[in-house]
Design a protein around this motif. Structure first.
Motif, PDB file in Angstrom:
ATOM      1  N   HIS A  19       0.820  -1.210   0.000  1.00 12.49           N
ATOM      2  CA  HIS A  19       0.000   0.000   0.000  1.00 12.49           C
ATOM      3  C   HIS A  19       0.856   1.264   0.000  1.00 12.49           C
ATOM      4  CE1 HIS A  19      -3.634  -2.308   0.363  1.00 12.49           C
ATOM      5  NE2 HIS A  19      -3.057  -3.011   1.330  1.00 12.49           N
ATOM      6  N   LYS A  20       2.008   1.193   0.639  1.00  8.72           N
ATOM      7  CA  LYS A  20       2.922   2.338   0.612  1.00  8.72           C
ATOM      8  C   LYS A  20       3.358   2.602  -0.829  1.00  8.72           C
ATOM      9  CE  LYS A  20       7.616   3.609   1.802  1.00  8.72           C
ATOM     10  NZ  LYS A  20       8.843   3.228   2.480  1.00  8.72           N
ATOM     11  N   GLY A  21       3.729   1.560  -1.537  1.00  4.56           N
ATOM     12  CA  GLY A  21       4.135   1.710  -2.930  1.00  4.56           C
ATOM     13  C   GLY A  21       3.009   2.258  -3.791  1.00  4.56           C
ATOM     14  N   GLN A  22       1.804   1.793  -3.560  1.00  2.34           N
ATOM     15  CA  GLN A  22       0.654   2.303  -4.320  1.00  2.34           C
ATOM     16  C   GLN A  22       0.416   3.770  -4.003  1.00  2.34           C
ATOM     17  OE1 GLN A  22      -1.290   0.700  -6.784  1.00  2.34           O
ATOM     18  NE2 GLN A  22      -1.784   2.858  -7.075  1.00  2.34           N
ATOM     19  N   ALA A  23       0.537   4.130  -2.729  1.00  5.81           N
ATOM     20  CA  ALA A  23       0.362   5.534  -2.334  1.00  5.81           C
ATOM     21  C   ALA A  23       1.428   6.413  -2.984  1.00  5.81           C
ATOM     22  CB  ALA A  23       0.409   5.671  -0.817  1.00  5.81           C
ATOM     23  N   GLU A  24       2.660   5.902  -3.050  1.00  5.72           N
ATOM     24  CA  GLU A  24       3.730   6.657  -3.711  1.00  5.72           C
ATOM     25  C   GLU A  24       3.420   6.853  -5.193  1.00  5.72           C
ATOM     26  OE1 GLU A  24       7.803   5.752  -1.283  1.00  5.72           O
ATOM     27  OE2 GLU A  24       6.919   4.053  -2.356  1.00  5.72           O
ATOM     28  N   ALA A  25       2.936   5.815  -5.837  1.00  8.26           N
ATOM     29  CA  ALA A  25       2.570   5.917  -7.255  1.00  8.26           C
ATOM     30  C   ALA A  25       1.412   6.891  -7.458  1.00  8.26           C
ATOM     31  CB  ALA A  25       2.210   4.538  -7.811  1.00  8.26           C
ATOM     32  N   ASP A  26       0.436   6.841  -6.561  1.00  8.48           N
ATOM     33  CA  ASP A  26      -0.709   7.751  -6.659  1.00  8.48           C
ATOM     34  C   ASP A  26      -0.274   9.204  -6.471  1.00  8.48           C
ATOM     35  OD1 ASP A  26      -2.338   5.533  -7.033  1.00  8.48           O
ATOM     36  OD2 ASP A  26      -3.103   5.546  -4.962  1.00  8.48           O
ATOM     37  N   LEU A  27       0.608   9.424  -5.498  1.00  2.00           N
ATOM     38  CA  LEU A  27       1.108  10.788  -5.285  1.00  2.00           C
ATOM     39  C   LEU A  27       1.904  11.278  -6.489  1.00  2.00           C
ATOM     40  CD1 LEU A  27       2.179  10.700  -1.535  1.00  2.00           C
ATOM     41  CD2 LEU A  27       0.412  12.156  -2.551  1.00  2.00           C
ATOM     42  N   ARG A  28       2.697  10.407  -7.056  1.00  2.00           N
ATOM     43  CA  ARG A  28       3.475  10.780  -8.250  1.00  2.00           C
ATOM     44  C   ARG A  28       2.537  11.156  -9.394  1.00  2.00           C
ATOM     45  NH1 ARG A  28       7.792  12.709 -10.652  1.00  2.00           N
ATOM     46  NH2 ARG A  28       8.495  11.596 -12.473  1.00  2.00           N
ATOM     47  N   ALA A  29       1.472  10.372  -9.579  1.00  2.86           N
ATOM     48  CA  ALA A  29       0.497  10.677 -10.633  1.00  2.86           C
ATOM     49  C   ALA A  29      -0.200  12.011 -10.359  1.00  2.86           C
ATOM     50  CB  ALA A  29      -0.529   9.550 -10.745  1.00  2.86           C
ATOM     51  N   ALA A  30      -0.546  12.263  -9.110  1.00  2.00           N
ATOM     52  CA  ALA A  30      -1.181  13.539  -8.753  1.00  2.00           C
ATOM     53  C   ALA A  30      -0.230  14.699  -9.000  1.00  2.00           C
ATOM     54  CB  ALA A  30      -1.622  13.520  -7.293  1.00  2.00           C
ATOM     55  N   TYR A  31       1.044  14.508  -8.665  1.00  4.99           N
ATOM     56  CA  TYR A  31       2.040  15.557  -8.877  1.00  4.99           C
ATOM     57  C   TYR A  31       2.181  15.860 -10.375  1.00  4.99           C
ATOM     58  CZ  TYR A  31       6.377  18.165  -8.649  1.00  4.99           C
ATOM     59  OH  TYR A  31       7.322  19.153  -8.785  1.00  4.99           O
ATOM     60  N   ILE A  32       2.242  14.827 -11.178  1.00  2.98           N
ATOM     61  CA  ILE A  32       2.362  15.027 -12.628  1.00  2.98           C
ATOM     62  C   ILE A  32       1.120  15.727 -13.172  1.00  2.98           C
ATOM     63  CG2 ILE A  32       2.429  13.827 -14.854  1.00  2.98           C
ATOM     64  CD1 ILE A  32       4.343  11.796 -13.494  1.00  2.98           C
ATOM     65  N   SER A  33      -0.065  15.355 -12.688  1.00  5.55           N
ATOM     66  CA  SER A  33      -1.292  16.004 -13.138  1.00  5.55           C
ATOM     67  C   SER A  33      -1.298  17.484 -12.781  1.00  5.55           C
ATOM     68  CB  SER A  33      -2.518  15.322 -12.530  1.00  5.55           C
ATOM     69  OG  SER A  33      -2.668  14.028 -13.044  1.00  5.55           O
ATOM     70  N   LEU A  34      -0.885  17.808 -11.574  1.00 11.99           N
ATOM     71  CA  LEU A  34      -0.819  19.216 -11.174  1.00 11.99           C
ATOM     72  C   LEU A  34       0.226  19.972 -11.981  1.00 11.99           C
ATOM     73  CD1 LEU A  34      -1.207  19.021  -7.299  1.00 11.99           C
ATOM     74  CD2 LEU A  34      -2.793  20.062  -8.934  1.00 11.99           C
ATOM     75  N   THR A  35       1.344  19.326 -12.236  1.00  5.64           N
ATOM     76  CA  THR A  35       2.385  19.962 -13.043  1.00  5.64           C
ATOM     77  C   THR A  35       1.862  20.254 -14.437  1.00  5.64           C
ATOM     78  OG1 THR A  35       4.086  18.801 -11.794  1.00  5.64           O
ATOM     79  CG2 THR A  35       4.746  19.746 -13.882  1.00  5.64           C
ATOM     80  N   LYS A  36       1.205  19.286 -15.027  1.00  4.93           N
ATOM     81  CA  LYS A  36       0.627  19.491 -16.350  1.00  4.93           C
ATOM     82  C   LYS A  36      -0.398  20.628 -16.319  1.00  4.93           C
ATOM     83  CE  LYS A  36       1.075  14.779 -18.109  1.00  4.93           C
ATOM     84  NZ  LYS A  36       0.297  13.563 -18.468  1.00  4.93           N
ATOM     85  N   ALA A  37      -1.226  20.645 -15.289  1.00  4.98           N
ATOM     86  CA  ALA A  37      -2.228  21.705 -15.175  1.00  4.98           C
ATOM     87  C   ALA A  37      -1.570  23.079 -15.063  1.00  4.98           C
ATOM     88  CB  ALA A  37      -3.121  21.452 -13.954  1.00  4.98           C
ATOM     89  N   LEU A  38      -0.557  23.166 -14.228  1.00  9.27           N
ATOM     90  CA  LEU A  38       0.085  24.456 -13.984  1.00  9.27           C
ATOM     91  C   LEU A  38       0.811  24.978 -15.207  1.00  9.27           C
ATOM     92  CD1 LEU A  38       0.691  26.657 -11.902  1.00  9.27           C
ATOM     93  CD2 LEU A  38       2.713  25.372 -11.258  1.00  9.27           C
ATOM     94  N   TYR A  39       1.486  24.087 -15.901  1.00 10.71           N
ATOM     95  CA  TYR A  39       2.325  24.535 -17.003  1.00 10.71           C
ATOM     96  C   TYR A  39       1.692  24.355 -18.374  1.00 10.71           C
ATOM     97  CZ  TYR A  39       5.653  24.405 -13.211  1.00 10.71           C
ATOM     98  OH  TYR A  39       6.274  24.591 -12.015  1.00 10.71           O
ATOM     99  N   PHE A  40       0.453  23.865 -18.427  1.00 11.45           N
ATOM    100  CA  PHE A  40      -0.187  23.613 -19.713  1.00 11.45           C
ATOM    101  C   PHE A  40      -0.229  24.866 -20.584  1.00 11.45           C
ATOM    102  CE2 PHE A  40      -3.976  23.787 -22.393  1.00 11.45           C
ATOM    103  CZ  PHE A  40      -3.703  22.733 -23.239  1.00 11.45           C
ATOM    104  N   ARG A  41      -0.740  25.943 -20.003  1.00 14.01           N
ATOM    105  CA  ARG A  41      -0.846  27.166 -20.806  1.00 14.01           C
ATOM    106  C   ARG A  41       0.524  27.690 -21.193  1.00 14.01           C
ATOM    107  NH1 ARG A  41      -4.443  30.973 -17.471  1.00 14.01           N
ATOM    108  NH2 ARG A  41      -3.156  30.023 -15.912  1.00 14.01           N
ATOM    109  N   LEU A  42       1.474  27.586 -20.299  1.00 14.21           N
ATOM    110  CA  LEU A  42       2.833  28.019 -20.606  1.00 14.21           C
ATOM    111  C   LEU A  42       3.388  27.198 -21.764  1.00 14.21           C
ATOM    112  CD1 LEU A  42       5.362  29.668 -19.895  1.00 14.21           C
ATOM    113  CD2 LEU A  42       5.899  27.928 -18.197  1.00 14.21           C
ATOM    114  N   TRP A  43       3.206  25.885 -21.698  1.00 11.05           N
ATOM    115  CA  TRP A  43       3.673  25.002 -22.785  1.00 11.05           C
ATOM    116  C   TRP A  43       2.929  25.337 -24.073  1.00 11.05           C
ATOM    117  CZ3 TRP A  43       1.258  21.255 -25.782  1.00 11.05           C
ATOM    118  CH2 TRP A  43       2.124  20.469 -26.551  1.00 11.05           C
TER     119      TRP A  43
END
Length: 83
Positions: free
Chosen positions: A55-79
């Motif tokens: 479950h720790k590994g799954q939580a780490e993967a979920d957090l990584r996916a959330a981080y990437i989604s937020l990064t994409k959201a934040l920088y989408f318009r810039l890109w």
């Protein structure tokens, strides 16, 4: 221009990309704060002593996916504006 590889975390930003990213973070402080909170959470999980039955590994993967989604959201318009 900002590279998609930077947005999804495959490579660190070059100095010019970093400047663009920092400006975008200042324009959207709530999303930037959420990203930094996720980074702290990922480090805390990484430092935890046990895998907790996978479950720790799954939580780490979920957090990584959330981080990437937020990064994409934040920088989408810039890109989008630089392509």
């Amino acid at each position: 221009m900002i590279s998609v590889d930077v947005i999804i975390g495959n490579r660190p930003p070059a100095p010019r990309e970093l400047n663009l990213m920092q400006a975008e973070e200042r324009n959207h402080p709530n999303i930037a704060r959420a990203m930094h909170d996720i980074e702290k959470s990922m480090q805390a999980l990484h430092d935890a002593p046990d895998d907790f039955g996978g479950h720790k590994g799954q939580a780490e993967a979920d957090l990584r996916a959330a981080y990437i989604s937020l990064t994409k959201a934040l920088y989408f318009r810039l890109w989008k504006d630089t392509h």
